[in-house]
Design a protein around this motif. Structure first.
Motif, PDB file in Angstrom:
ATOM      1  N   ARG A  28       6.512  -0.814  -6.152  1.00 44.05           N
ATOM      2  CA  ARG A  28       6.655  -0.932  -4.703  1.00 44.05           C
ATOM      3  C   ARG A  28       7.445   0.257  -4.145  1.00 44.05           C
ATOM      4  O   ARG A  28       7.089   0.823  -3.113  1.00 44.05           O
ATOM      5  N   THR A  31       5.169   3.382  -3.975  1.00 39.17           N
ATOM      6  CA  THR A  31       4.200   3.358  -2.869  1.00 39.17           C
ATOM      7  C   THR A  31       4.905   3.490  -1.521  1.00 39.17           C
ATOM      8  O   THR A  31       4.390   4.137  -0.616  1.00 39.17           O
ATOM      9  N   ASP A  32       6.097   2.898  -1.389  1.00 37.58           N
ATOM     10  CA  ASP A  32       6.849   3.035  -0.136  1.00 37.58           C
ATOM     11  C   ASP A  32       7.248   4.486   0.110  1.00 37.58           C
ATOM     12  O   ASP A  32       7.142   4.990   1.236  1.00 37.58           O
ATOM     13  N   GLY A  35       4.227   6.399   1.130  1.00 38.23           N
ATOM     14  CA  GLY A  35       3.873   6.054   2.508  1.00 38.23           C
ATOM     15  C   GLY A  35       4.767   6.767   3.510  1.00 38.23           C
ATOM     16  O   GLY A  35       4.282   7.285   4.529  1.00 38.23           O
ATOM     17  N   ARG A  36       6.053   6.811   3.224  1.00 36.16           N
ATOM     18  CA  ARG A  36       6.982   7.526   4.125  1.00 36.16           C
ATOM     19  C   ARG A  36       6.642   8.996   4.207  1.00 36.16           C
ATOM     20  O   ARG A  36       6.679   9.609   5.279  1.00 36.16           O
ATOM     21  N   ARG A  39       3.652   9.436   6.371  1.00 34.33           N
ATOM     22  CA  ARG A  39       3.987   9.248   7.793  1.00 34.33           C
ATOM     23  C   ARG A  39       4.701  10.475   8.345  1.00 34.33           C
ATOM     24  O   ARG A  39       4.478  10.858   9.499  1.00 34.33           O
ATOM     25  N   SER A  45       0.823   4.820  10.498  1.00 31.31           N
ATOM     26  CA  SER A  45       1.569   3.976   9.581  1.00 31.31           C
ATOM     27  C   SER A  45       0.682   3.123   8.671  1.00 31.31           C
ATOM     28  O   SER A  45       0.862   3.081   7.460  1.00 31.31           O
ATOM     29  N   ASP A  49       0.182   3.684   4.542  1.00 39.12           N
ATOM     30  CA  ASP A  49       0.417   2.653   3.523  1.00 39.12           C
ATOM     31  C   ASP A  49      -0.824   2.431   2.670  1.00 39.12           C
ATOM     32  O   ASP A  49      -0.732   2.293   1.447  1.00 39.12           O
ATOM     33  N   ARG A  53      -1.093   3.212  -1.387  1.00 39.26           N
ATOM     34  CA  ARG A  53      -1.510   2.210  -2.390  1.00 39.26           C
ATOM     35  C   ARG A  53      -2.717   2.699  -3.178  1.00 39.26           C
ATOM     36  O   ARG A  53      -2.796   2.519  -4.388  1.00 39.26           O
TER      37      ARG A  53
END
Length: 96
Positions: A28, A31-32, A35-36, A39, A45, A49, A53
């Motif tokens: 997690r 992937t976070d 994602g950041r 972004r 957003s 994400d 993933r």
């Protein structure tokens, strides 16, 4: 098999659930972070994400591969059999 591998597999028998939770948390986190990063590069957003993933890969496959590394099937089977024997003896003591 090296001693360190045997030790890791024995630890998994004792702390398996915790090790799987730590793996889930680490996946997690990755992937976070991805994602950041996406972004920051200007991606929407929800899209960021989803792409994070997708780029990370199949989580179930990663979990299964990790379990294979952590476990030793014969020890796991023996452990399950011993637990079943203990439950059976508790329900139907041999001396009765």
């Amino acid at each position: 098999m090296k001693l360190a591998e045997w030790w890791r597999r024995l630890l998994f028998l004792l702390r398996g659930r915790r090790m799987e939770e730590e793996l889930e948390e680490e996946m997690r986190l990755h992937t976070d972070l991805r994602g950041r990063q996406l972004r920051k590069q200007g991606m929407d957003s929800a899209d960021a994400d989803a792409v994070a993933r997708l780029r990370f890969g199949n989580r179930t496959l990663i979990k299964e591969a990790s379990r294979e590394i952590w476990t030793l099937i014969s020890i796991e089977t023996l452990w399950r059999e011993l637990k079943l024997a203990a439950r059976t003896l508790r329900l139907y003591p041999a001396w009765c």
